[in-house]
Each structure stands twice: as structure tokens, then as C-alpha cells.
Design a protein around this motif. Structure first.
Motif, PDB file in Angstrom:
ATOM      1  N   TYR A 190       0.851  -1.164   0.068  1.00 36.68           N
ATOM      2  CA  TYR A 190       0.110  -0.119   0.083  1.00 36.68           C
ATOM      3  C   TYR A 190       0.844   1.298  -0.039  1.00 36.68           C
ATOM      4  CZ  TYR A 190      -3.584   3.005   1.709  1.00 36.68           C
ATOM      5  OH  TYR A 190      -4.641   4.190   1.736  1.00 36.68           O
ATOM      6  N   GLY A 191       0.658   1.978  -0.984  1.00 36.93           N
ATOM      7  CA  GLY A 191       1.451   3.181  -1.138  1.00 36.93           C
ATOM      8  C   GLY A 191       0.836   4.568  -1.175  1.00 36.93           C
ATOM      9  N   VAL A 192       1.126   5.660  -0.481  1.00 36.89           N
ATOM     10  CA  VAL A 192       0.534   7.062  -0.695  1.00 36.89           C
ATOM     11  C   VAL A 192       1.285   7.961  -1.155  1.00 36.89           C
ATOM     12  CG1 VAL A 192      -1.011   8.710   0.462  1.00 36.89           C
ATOM     13  CG2 VAL A 192      -1.298   6.544   1.060  1.00 36.89           C
ATOM     14  N   SER A 193       1.015   8.873  -2.259  1.00 35.40           N
ATOM     15  CA  SER A 193       1.728   9.876  -2.875  1.00 35.40           C
ATOM     16  C   SER A 193       3.285   9.375  -3.537  1.00 35.40           C
ATOM     17  CB  SER A 193       2.095  10.996  -1.779  1.00 35.40           C
ATOM     18  OG  SER A 193       2.712  12.009  -2.270  1.00 35.40           O
ATOM     19  N   ARG A 194       4.407   9.852  -2.871  1.00 37.91           N
ATOM     20  CA  ARG A 194       5.515   9.178  -3.488  1.00 37.91           C
ATOM     21  C   ARG A 194       5.720   7.849  -3.005  1.00 37.91           C
ATOM     22  NH1 ARG A 194      10.326  13.066  -4.337  1.00 37.91           N
ATOM     23  NH2 ARG A 194       9.125  14.824  -4.825  1.00 37.91           N
ATOM     24  N   GLY A 195       5.201   7.224  -1.758  1.00 30.54           N
ATOM     25  CA  GLY A 195       5.100   5.839  -1.850  1.00 30.54           C
ATOM     26  C   GLY A 195       4.163   5.075  -2.705  1.00 30.54           C
ATOM     27  N   ALA A 196       3.100   5.676  -3.598  1.00 33.31           N
ATOM     28  CA  ALA A 196       2.492   5.051  -4.632  1.00 33.31           C
ATOM     29  C   ALA A 196       3.575   4.834  -5.506  1.00 33.31           C
ATOM     30  CB  ALA A 196       1.247   5.687  -4.932  1.00 33.31           C
ATOM     31  N   THR A 197       4.157   5.829  -5.835  1.00 35.54           N
ATOM     32  CA  THR A 197       5.231   5.601  -6.937  1.00 35.54           C
ATOM     33  C   THR A 197       6.074   4.503  -6.654  1.00 35.54           C
ATOM     34  OG1 THR A 197       4.765   8.128  -7.501  1.00 35.54           O
ATOM     35  CG2 THR A 197       6.806   6.997  -8.651  1.00 35.54           C
ATOM     36  N   ALA A 198       6.768   4.772  -5.532  1.00 33.11           N
ATOM     37  CA  ALA A 198       7.758   3.641  -5.119  1.00 33.11           C
ATOM     38  C   ALA A 198       7.095   2.112  -5.203  1.00 33.11           C
ATOM     39  CB  ALA A 198       8.196   3.994  -3.685  1.00 33.11           C
ATOM     40  N   SER A 199       5.902   2.176  -4.638  1.00 31.76           N
ATOM     41  CA  SER A 199       5.105   0.848  -4.551  1.00 31.76           C
ATOM     42  C   SER A 199       5.038   0.324  -5.984  1.00 31.76           C
ATOM     43  CB  SER A 199       3.918   1.087  -3.866  1.00 31.76           C
ATOM     44  OG  SER A 199       4.238   1.411  -2.510  1.00 31.76           O
ATOM     45  N   ALA A 200       4.703   1.052  -6.861  1.00 29.30           N
ATOM     46  CA  ALA A 200       4.405   0.635  -8.291  1.00 29.30           C
ATOM     47  C   ALA A 200       5.562   0.338  -8.905  1.00 29.30           C
ATOM     48  CB  ALA A 200       3.883   1.675  -9.113  1.00 29.30           C
ATOM     49  N   MET A 201       6.818   0.701  -8.590  1.00 32.65           N
ATOM     50  CA  MET A 201       8.013   0.301  -9.005  1.00 32.65           C
ATOM     51  C   MET A 201       8.489  -1.195  -8.402  1.00 32.65           C
ATOM     52  SD  MET A 201       9.818   4.127  -9.198  1.00 32.65           S
ATOM     53  CE  MET A 201      11.537   3.478  -9.868  1.00 32.65           C
ATOM     54  N   VAL A 202       8.255  -1.154  -7.133  1.00 30.18           N
ATOM     55  CA  VAL A 202       8.415  -2.305  -6.576  1.00 30.18           C
ATOM     56  C   VAL A 202       7.587  -3.521  -7.112  1.00 30.18           C
ATOM     57  CG1 VAL A 202       8.443  -3.580  -4.238  1.00 30.18           C
ATOM     58  CG2 VAL A 202       9.574  -1.403  -4.528  1.00 30.18           C
ATOM     59  N   ALA A 203       6.129  -3.108  -7.179  1.00 34.01           N
ATOM     60  CA  ALA A 203       5.380  -4.227  -7.672  1.00 34.01           C
ATOM     61  C   ALA A 203       5.496  -4.764  -8.798  1.00 34.01           C
ATOM     62  CB  ALA A 203       4.020  -3.728  -7.511  1.00 34.01           C
ATOM     63  N   ALA A 204       6.407  -4.030  -9.841  1.00 41.10           N
ATOM     64  CA  ALA A 204       6.476  -4.416 -11.215  1.00 41.10           C
ATOM     65  C   ALA A 204       7.583  -5.353 -11.048  1.00 41.10           C
ATOM     66  CB  ALA A 204       6.891  -3.170 -12.055  1.00 41.10           C
ATOM     67  N   GLU A 205       8.367  -5.484  -9.901  1.00 40.49           N
ATOM     68  CA  GLU A 205       9.554  -6.434 -10.001  1.00 40.49           C
ATOM     69  C   GLU A 205       8.980  -7.619  -9.171  1.00 40.49           C
ATOM     70  OE1 GLU A 205      12.867  -4.407  -8.771  1.00 40.49           O
ATOM     71  OE2 GLU A 205      12.902  -3.330 -10.754  1.00 40.49           O
ATOM     72  N   ASP A 206       7.962  -7.725  -8.222  1.00 35.57           N
ATOM     73  CA  ASP A 206       7.546  -8.705  -7.466  1.00 35.57           C
ATOM     74  C   ASP A 206       6.341  -9.262  -7.644  1.00 35.57           C
ATOM     75  OD1 ASP A 206       7.094  -9.932  -5.176  1.00 35.57           O
ATOM     76  OD2 ASP A 206       7.992  -8.665  -3.788  1.00 35.57           O
ATOM     77  N   SER A 207       6.457 -10.336  -8.184  1.00 32.87           N
ATOM     78  CA  SER A 207       5.143 -11.050  -8.658  1.00 32.87           C
ATOM     79  C   SER A 207       4.500 -11.844  -7.613  1.00 32.87           C
ATOM     80  CB  SER A 207       5.408 -11.895  -9.811  1.00 32.87           C
ATOM     81  OG  SER A 207       6.483 -13.082  -9.591  1.00 32.87           O
ATOM     82  N   ASP A 208       5.005 -11.812  -6.341  1.00 31.21           N
ATOM     83  CA  ASP A 208       4.683 -12.624  -5.377  1.00 31.21           C
ATOM     84  C   ASP A 208       3.523 -11.721  -4.370  1.00 31.21           C
ATOM     85  OD1 ASP A 208       5.832 -14.992  -5.811  1.00 31.21           O
ATOM     86  OD2 ASP A 208       7.630 -14.247  -4.643  1.00 31.21           O
ATOM     87  N   LEU A 209       3.140 -10.678  -4.438  1.00 35.27           N
ATOM     88  CA  LEU A 209       2.545  -9.566  -3.754  1.00 35.27           C
ATOM     89  C   LEU A 209       0.927  -9.990  -4.416  1.00 35.27           C
ATOM     90  CD1 LEU A 209       4.270  -5.846  -4.467  1.00 35.27           C
ATOM     91  CD2 LEU A 209       3.808  -7.379  -2.267  1.00 35.27           C
ATOM     92  N   ARG A 210       0.040 -10.036  -3.225  1.00 39.57           N
ATOM     93  CA  ARG A 210      -1.268 -10.493  -3.308  1.00 39.57           C
ATOM     94  C   ARG A 210      -1.970  -9.272  -4.160  1.00 39.57           C
ATOM     95  NH1 ARG A 210      -4.546 -15.178  -3.346  1.00 39.57           N
ATOM     96  NH2 ARG A 210      -6.611 -14.608  -2.575  1.00 39.57           N
ATOM     97  N   ALA A 211      -1.846  -8.353  -3.590  1.00 35.36           N
ATOM     98  CA  ALA A 211      -2.529  -6.996  -4.494  1.00 35.36           C
ATOM     99  C   ALA A 211      -1.643  -5.822  -4.020  1.00 35.36           C
ATOM    100  CB  ALA A 211      -3.740  -6.809  -3.450  1.00 35.36           C
TER     101      ALA A 211
END
Length: 57
Positions: free
Chosen positions: A22-43
Motif C-alpha cells: 500500500y503506497g500513498v503519494s511518493r510511496g505509491a510511485t515507489a510501490s508501483a516500481m516495486v510491484a513491477a518486480e515482485d510477482s508474489d504480492l497479493r495486491a
């Protein structure tokens, strides 16, 4: 953030199949970048992030 996810998944009473990022503001941007590389995340929940960095900066 990768290190945090690794640590979280190492905790015995954490269900590795249900980790959500879960990311908000810049955390959302960072979370999107991490999620692109981590296929094990549920959501992934992204709130009020900047998603077109070229247009923003």
C-alpha cells in the motif's frame, strides 16, 4: 522496500500468500516500481501517486 518485504515474509506468523503493498503519494510511485518486480504480492493499492514521471518532471 524490497528489504522490508523480505523481512515481512520471514516472520513465521505472516501468511506469505497474502502480502499486500500500500503506497500513498511518493510511496505509491515507489510501490508501483516495486510491484513491477515482485510477482508474489497479493495486491497493490496505489493512492494519489505520480505515474507519469516524464510529464511531471
Amino acid at each position: 522496500m524490497h528489504a522490508v518485504l523480505l523481512y515481512l515474509r520471514s516472520i513465521p506468523n505472516v501468511d506469505r500468500e497474502k502480502v499486500v503493498l500500500y503506497g500513498v503519494s511518493r510511496g505509491a510511485t515507489a510501490s508501483a516500481m516495486v510491484a513491477a518486480e515482485d510477482s508474489d504480492l497479493r495486491a497493490v493499492v496505489l493512492v494519489a501517486g505520480i505515474y507519469d514521471l516524464a510529464a511531471t518532471y
